[in-house]
Design a protein around this motif. Structure first.
Motif, mmCIF file in Angstrom:
data_model
loop_
_atom_site.group_PDB
_atom_site.id
_atom_site.type_symbol
_atom_site.label_atom_id
_atom_site.label_comp_id
_atom_site.label_asym_id
_atom_site.label_seq_id
_atom_site.Cartn_x
_atom_site.Cartn_y
_atom_site.Cartn_z
ATOM 1 N N TYR A 1 -12.228 -7.888 -8.354
ATOM 2 C CA TYR A 1 -13.061 -8.559 -7.288
ATOM 3 C C TYR A 1 -13.466 -7.578 -6.264
ATOM 4 C CZ TYR A 1 -14.004 -11.828 -3.468
ATOM 5 O OH TYR A 1 -14.786 -12.383 -2.499
ATOM 6 N N LEU B 1 -12.198 -9.653 4.550
ATOM 7 C CA LEU B 1 -13.712 -10.628 4.579
ATOM 8 C C LEU B 1 -13.625 -11.186 3.085
ATOM 9 C CD1 LEU B 1 -16.080 -11.712 6.123
ATOM 10 C CD2 LEU B 1 -17.245 -9.535 5.455
ATOM 11 N N PRO B 2 -13.702 -9.984 2.283
ATOM 12 C CA PRO B 2 -14.124 -10.793 0.940
ATOM 13 C C PRO B 2 -12.682 -11.437 0.298
ATOM 14 C CG PRO B 2 -13.443 -8.268 0.694
ATOM 15 C CD PRO B 2 -13.671 -8.643 2.190
ATOM 16 N N ASN B 3 -11.448 -11.200 0.796
ATOM 17 C CA ASN B 3 -10.286 -11.867 0.326
ATOM 18 C C ASN B 3 -10.351 -13.451 0.948
ATOM 19 O OD1 ASN B 3 -8.499 -10.844 -1.614
ATOM 20 N ND2 ASN B 3 -7.692 -9.335 -0.010
ATOM 21 N N HIS C 1 -6.105 5.941 2.978
ATOM 22 C CA HIS C 1 -5.766 7.200 3.309
ATOM 23 C C HIS C 1 -4.636 7.400 2.960
ATOM 24 C CE1 HIS C 1 -9.668 7.407 5.317
ATOM 25 N NE2 HIS C 1 -9.313 6.164 5.834
ATOM 26 N N ASP D 1 -12.669 -0.457 7.854
ATOM 27 C CA ASP D 1 -12.790 -0.645 6.375
ATOM 28 C C ASP D 1 -11.865 -1.628 5.963
ATOM 29 O OD1 ASP D 1 -14.308 1.837 6.128
ATOM 30 O OD2 ASP D 1 -12.634 3.134 5.910
ATOM 31 N N TRP E 1 0.810 -1.364 0.035
ATOM 32 C CA TRP E 1 0.329 -0.040 0.058
ATOM 33 C C TRP E 1 0.796 1.303 -0.008
ATOM 34 C CZ3 TRP E 1 -4.014 -1.506 4.254
ATOM 35 C CH2 TRP E 1 -5.142 -2.463 3.672
ATOM 36 N N GLU E 2 2.013 1.216 -0.026
ATOM 37 C CA GLU E 2 3.146 2.310 -0.004
ATOM 38 C C GLU E 2 2.731 3.357 0.719
ATOM 39 O OE1 GLU E 2 2.589 3.003 -4.242
ATOM 40 O OE2 GLU E 2 4.314 1.590 -4.620
ATOM 41 N N GLY E 3 2.448 3.039 2.244
ATOM 42 C CA GLY E 3 2.283 4.041 3.170
ATOM 43 C C GLY E 3 0.768 4.621 3.344
ATOM 44 N N ARG E 4 -0.038 4.094 2.443
ATOM 45 C CA ARG E 4 -1.686 4.216 2.339
ATOM 46 C C ARG E 4 -1.993 3.336 3.824
ATOM 47 N NH1 ARG E 4 -0.884 4.006 -2.842
ATOM 48 N NH2 ARG E 4 -1.806 2.085 -3.088
ATOM 49 N N THR E 5 -2.945 3.910 4.282
ATOM 50 C CA THR E 5 -3.497 3.210 5.414
ATOM 51 C C THR E 5 -5.052 3.034 5.185
ATOM 52 O OG1 THR E 5 -3.981 5.362 6.793
ATOM 53 C CG2 THR E 5 -1.993 4.221 7.210
ATOM 54 N N MET E 6 -5.470 2.173 5.880
ATOM 55 C CA MET E 6 -7.201 1.980 6.196
ATOM 56 C C MET E 6 -7.480 1.983 7.656
ATOM 57 S SD MET E 6 -8.003 -0.965 3.102
ATOM 58 C CE MET E 6 -9.729 -0.541 2.971
ATOM 59 N N THR E 7 -8.537 2.332 7.949
ATOM 60 C CA THR E 7 -9.160 1.970 9.316
ATOM 61 C C THR E 7 -9.291 0.697 9.342
ATOM 62 O OG1 THR E 7 -11.473 2.250 8.939
ATOM 63 C CG2 THR E 7 -10.308 3.958 9.491
ATOM 64 N N TYR F 1 -20.858 -15.053 -0.260
ATOM 65 C CA TYR F 1 -19.766 -14.969 -0.939
ATOM 66 C C TYR F 1 -19.455 -16.326 -1.704
ATOM 67 C CZ TYR F 1 -17.941 -10.647 0.749
ATOM 68 O OH TYR F 1 -17.616 -9.401 0.954
ATOM 69 N N GLN G 1 -20.947 -3.537 2.441
ATOM 70 C CA GLN G 1 -19.991 -4.213 1.632
ATOM 71 C C GLN G 1 -20.760 -5.233 0.597
ATOM 72 O OE1 GLN G 1 -16.764 -4.234 1.280
ATOM 73 N NE2 GLN G 1 -16.573 -6.129 -0.210
ATOM 74 N N PHE H 1 -11.083 -4.529 7.401
ATOM 75 C CA PHE H 1 -11.799 -5.674 7.531
ATOM 76 C C PHE H 1 -12.879 -6.182 6.619
ATOM 77 C CE2 PHE H 1 -14.638 -8.910 9.559
ATOM 78 C CZ PHE H 1 -13.838 -9.768 9.653
ATOM 79 N N LEU H 2 -13.978 -5.279 6.340
ATOM 80 C CA LEU H 2 -14.935 -5.230 5.377
ATOM 81 C C LEU H 2 -14.633 -5.336 3.981
ATOM 82 C CD1 LEU H 2 -18.006 -3.146 6.707
ATOM 83 C CD2 LEU H 2 -17.816 -5.534 6.646
ATOM 84 N N GLU H 3 -13.736 -4.147 3.688
ATOM 85 C CA GLU H 3 -13.407 -4.374 2.206
ATOM 86 C C GLU H 3 -12.359 -5.183 1.629
ATOM 87 O OE1 GLU H 3 -12.443 0.053 1.491
ATOM 88 O OE2 GLU H 3 -14.382 0.910 2.282
ATOM 89 N N HIS H 4 -11.294 -5.813 2.596
ATOM 90 C CA HIS H 4 -10.202 -6.353 2.131
ATOM 91 C C HIS H 4 -10.195 -7.612 2.640
ATOM 92 C CE1 HIS H 4 -5.878 -7.018 1.534
ATOM 93 N NE2 HIS H 4 -6.138 -6.259 0.670
#
Lengths: 169, 169
Positions: free
Chosen positions: B159, A133-135, B166, A126, A117-123, B137, B8, A128-131
């Protein structure tokens, strides 16, 4: 609720272990090595079965660590047999067994990142739900789909496992 | 958190709609009808693509209704073209848009049943984690896997869709 979802992840990983039983039974009936499954893929530019299993395990492990601020133990990703993949699954489930609900108290508001992510962050919420869980379900389902596509007899009950149902009142 | 997960689900359904773009582009490049995809399946005893799309939509819709005590609108399951499947996806997303967070206030403790359970029940919390979430899913991933297996160029970004990230501090 994070803790509950990790409970479901553990259940799903253990269901995957039962799919290996079905794969071995099919391989035995057809007189081929069950370890052939470890090499199969649905498309030439998709990851093979063994890697799908490894990433399913890692997605659950890394999400639990990131959401709780723990250091993730690393695995060597050297599995090439069904037996080795079984050990991988059981190892991550045993690791997840070590978490307790209060570990996730600050999960939603943690700042999560990873090298790509090259320094970018997620809460945490977010991420958990967007990355995560679906992964997780992506890789679990590709494990299932590779087996189904290659002759292994599995159905929805094998996918879901036992449901916590109550008898009619 | 139920409301967030349905957010989601909506995102995931709209990502599925972008996979249809890729399927149509591939079909055009190869000079075949994209509606062929609606008939494809990964195994002869698995459901075909159109049915996987329909069930993904229905799983999200029925879970939202069951967890909030609303009556689910019924769909006829008559889609045979990609264009019709796009309408199906957009219809369920628009329907889910009508829910607000307070609708789910009692979701975890509701008593859920469905005809095939023959009177047995699950709590809303168990039903969502053990049944609705993995089933949703399952069908979304089988839609994806059928396309990937049949030559459509898709990757993890397609996907997952855009992530709420951020910039580095």
């Amino acid at each position: 609720m994070y803790y509950s979802i990790f409970g479901q992840f553990k259940k799903q990983l253990l269901q995957m272990d039962t799919w290996f039983d079905a794969a071995e039974a099919h391989a035995k009936a057809k007189s081929f090595s069950p370890d052939v499954y470890a090499t199969l893929r649905l498309a030439p530019d998709q990851l093979a079965f063994a890697r799908q299993v490894q990433i399913a395990c890692d997605t659950a492990k890394l999400a639990a660590c990131r959401l709780t601020g723990k250091e993730a133990p690393s695995q060597a990703d050297t599995e090439v047999t069904i037996e080795e993949l079984r050990v991988r699954v059981k190892t991550v489930v045993a690791y997840l067994d070590g978490f307790v609900a209060p570990d996730f108290a600050e999960a939603a508001t943690r700042s999560i990142t990873q090298p790509r992510w090259e320094g970018r962050t997620m809460t945490g919420a977010d991420y958990f739900l967007e990355h995560a869980l679906p992964n997780f379900y992506f890789h679990v389902n590709h494990v299932y789909a590779i087996l189904r596509h290659n002759g292994v007899s599995l159905g929805k009950k094998d996918y879901l496992g036992a449901l916590t149902q109550h008898a009619p009142a």
